[in-house]
Scaffold this motif. Structure first.
Motif, short mmCIF file in Angstrom:
data_model
loop_
_atom_site.label_atom_id
_atom_site.label_comp_id
_atom_site.label_asym_id
_atom_site.label_seq_id
_atom_site.Cartn_x
_atom_site.Cartn_y
_atom_site.Cartn_z
N ARG A 34 26.95 47.06 24.92
CA ARG A 34 27.52 48.36 24.58
C ARG A 34 26.65 49.12 23.59
O ARG A 34 26.45 50.34 23.74
CB ARG A 34 28.93 48.16 24.00
N HIS A 35 26.12 48.44 22.57
CA HIS A 35 25.33 49.15 21.56
C HIS A 35 24.02 49.68 22.15
O HIS A 35 23.55 50.75 21.78
CB HIS A 35 25.05 48.24 20.36
N ASP A 36 23.43 48.93 23.09
CA ASP A 36 22.20 49.42 23.73
C ASP A 36 22.50 50.61 24.63
O ASP A 36 21.73 51.57 24.67
CB ASP A 36 21.55 48.30 24.54
N TRP A 37 23.61 50.53 25.37
CA TRP A 37 23.98 51.66 26.23
C TRP A 37 24.19 52.92 25.40
O TRP A 37 23.73 54.01 25.76
CB TRP A 37 25.24 51.32 27.02
N SER A 38 24.89 52.77 24.28
CA SER A 38 25.16 53.91 23.41
C SER A 38 23.88 54.47 22.80
O SER A 38 23.78 55.68 22.56
CB SER A 38 26.15 53.51 22.31
N ARG A 73 11.77 42.81 24.81
CA ARG A 73 12.55 43.18 23.62
C ARG A 73 14.03 43.32 23.92
O ARG A 73 14.80 43.66 23.03
CB ARG A 73 12.01 44.50 23.05
N GLY A 74 14.43 43.07 25.15
CA GLY A 74 15.85 43.14 25.49
C GLY A 74 16.14 44.21 26.52
O GLY A 74 15.31 44.51 27.39
N PHE A 75 17.33 44.82 26.42
CA PHE A 75 17.78 45.81 27.39
C PHE A 75 16.83 47.02 27.40
O PHE A 75 16.50 47.58 26.36
CB PHE A 75 19.19 46.27 27.04
N ALA A 76 16.41 47.40 28.61
CA ALA A 76 15.49 48.53 28.75
C ALA A 76 16.09 49.68 29.55
O ALA A 76 15.84 50.85 29.23
CB ALA A 76 14.18 48.08 29.42
N ALA A 77 16.87 49.38 30.58
CA ALA A 77 17.44 50.44 31.42
C ALA A 77 18.62 49.87 32.20
O ALA A 77 18.75 48.65 32.37
CB ALA A 77 16.39 51.01 32.37
N GLY A 78 19.47 50.76 32.68
CA GLY A 78 20.61 50.29 33.47
C GLY A 78 21.39 51.44 34.08
O GLY A 78 21.15 52.62 33.78
N VAL A 131 18.20 54.77 29.84
CA VAL A 131 16.83 54.31 29.57
C VAL A 131 16.67 54.24 28.06
O VAL A 131 16.92 55.23 27.37
CB VAL A 131 15.78 55.24 30.20
N HIS A 132 16.25 53.10 27.55
CA HIS A 132 16.22 52.91 26.10
C HIS A 132 15.20 53.85 25.44
O HIS A 132 14.08 53.98 25.92
CB HIS A 132 15.89 51.46 25.76
#
Length: 403
Positions: A34-38, A73-78, A131-132
């Protein structure tokens, strides 16, 4: 189940400095941080919490999931995903061609239906591609490429005929459109978003001054009936859940355009949003002699208010001009909380344009897995354009052509 996918073929200049990425398809938004999406889409009302809420009680026509891409580094896109049986004649709204397609479908069930993997949400205004922001330009391209590859692999495994990135907004299209076109996707015009810009209009009179004299006169005449209507603003709808759901169903039945399963909402949609999105949703409830005659669901963002759904009780709502009254109430609401834009979504354009809204383009990007049929999609794109068949937009174009 998580599925790994390889990066698409990119030029060396595009991948230089980009960390290796992998595409994964997961069960839903619960498997997306959730925090990455936000961080990717800050301040968005139709964000993680909204998309997660829509995964509960989903209409049976849809199967929801999500795709994500990770780097070192973790979540990049979704993006959220949905699977649906899509009728090719969905853009058509009546007329001889629509009736002909109905006849074909009755005689040959399933002939006009493709199993489709949709990128986005059937319940959102625009395609929520995440996209991060920490990614460089090269890394963004690589992450989006991996996302596309992972989704296409999922389509093959599910036996879906086509993939569609649904309702890409104008600003996102500038960034992702070229990448999708390079990957073989064809653009098809979606229904535009109606957006009212309230810049430099701090009062209702200032807003009305921008409209034509005939429209101003019409609105002022209808406002004279507001004394018979009471308006209550609420952040929750406890005790009104069933009435509000019925009003939405009534309004949907009255509509002169129909888009099948895409008009269906998750079970307990309104009640769930009122509980799970505090501070981001508001309900305006309109009563006549104590009877709930209309409701409005609004989403609140940093610079805009999204008029998501309006439900009305007929004929009571028409007798008291509740569409015009609710429009004015929403303008006042935007002005009172300092929001510049009032976004009123797709369809029912006639009044929205008359009341000063502009149209922002939206685009579907579509790819059939069969190259020959993809060639047919490209050729048929003008015919499949949603604005071409919307009756309000057709009338709008005709007026402009004769002006």
């Amino acid at each position: 189940m998580w599925r790994e996918t390889a990066l698409p073929m990119l030029r060396a200049s595009e991948t230089a400095g980009a960390a290796p990425s992998s595409g994964r398809v997961v069960s839903g938004m619960a498997d997306v941080p959730r925090h990455d999406w936000s961080a990717c889409r800050p301040g968005e009302a139709e964000g993680w919490a909204y998309l997660r809420a829509c995964e509960i009680g989903t209409p049976p026509a849809f199967r929801l999931s999500a795709a994500r891409v990770d780097d070192a580094r973790g979540f990049a896109a979704g993006a959220p995903l949905f699977e649906v049986g899509y009728r090719l004649d969905t853009p058509l709204q009546g007329g001889w061609l629509g009736r002909a397609c109905d006849g074909i479908e009755r005689r040959f069930p399933g002939l006009l239906e493709w199993r489709l993997i949709g990128v986005g949400s059937p319940f959102s205004e625009e395609c929520p591609l995440a996209v991060h922001p920490r990614l460089s330009e090269a890394e963004r391209g690589a992450a989006l490429g991996a996302l596309i590859t992972g989704i296409e692999r999922e389509a093959r495994q599910r036996g879906a005929a086509a993939i569609a990135f649904k309702d890409i907004g104008q600003s996102d299209f500038a960034r992702v459109g070229p990448i999708l076109q390079a990957a073989g996707y064809a653009p098809i015009n979606s229904l535009p978003l109606a957006v009212l810009d309230l810049e430099d209009t701090r009062t209702l009179d200032a807003y009305l001054a921008r409209l034509s004299s005939a429209t101003r006169k019409d609105i002022r005449r209808k406002l004279k009936r507001k004394d018979a209507v009471s308006v209550e603003w609420r952040s929750d709808i406890e005790g009104l859940e069933a009435e509000i759901a019925d009003l939405y169903a009534s309004t949907r039945a009255q509509s002169h355009v129909h888009y099948g399963a895409f008009e269906e909402l998750p079970q307990d949609y309104f009640a769930r949003l009122s509980r799970q999105m505090p501070g981001q949703v508001a309900f305006a409830c309109y009563r006549v002699a104590g009877v709930l005659a209309a409701f409005n669901l609004l989403f609140i963002e940093t610079d805009r208010v999204i008029d998501k759904f309006l439900g009305m009780r007929y004929p009571l709502a028409r007798e008291h001009d509740l569409y015009a009254l609710s429009w004015v109430e929403n303008v006042r609401f935007c002005q009172s909380i300092g929001r510049r834009y009032l976004q009123t979504g797709q369809t029912a354009y006639a009044s929205k344009l008359r009341f000063g809204s502009a149209l922002r383009p939206s685009t579907h990007m579509v790819k059939h897995r069969n190259p020959l049929l993809q060639g047919a999609v490209r050729l048929a794109a003008p015919l499949l354009s949603f604005p071409r068949w919307d009756p309000d937009l057709r009338a709008h174009r005709a007026r402009k052509a004769t002006a």
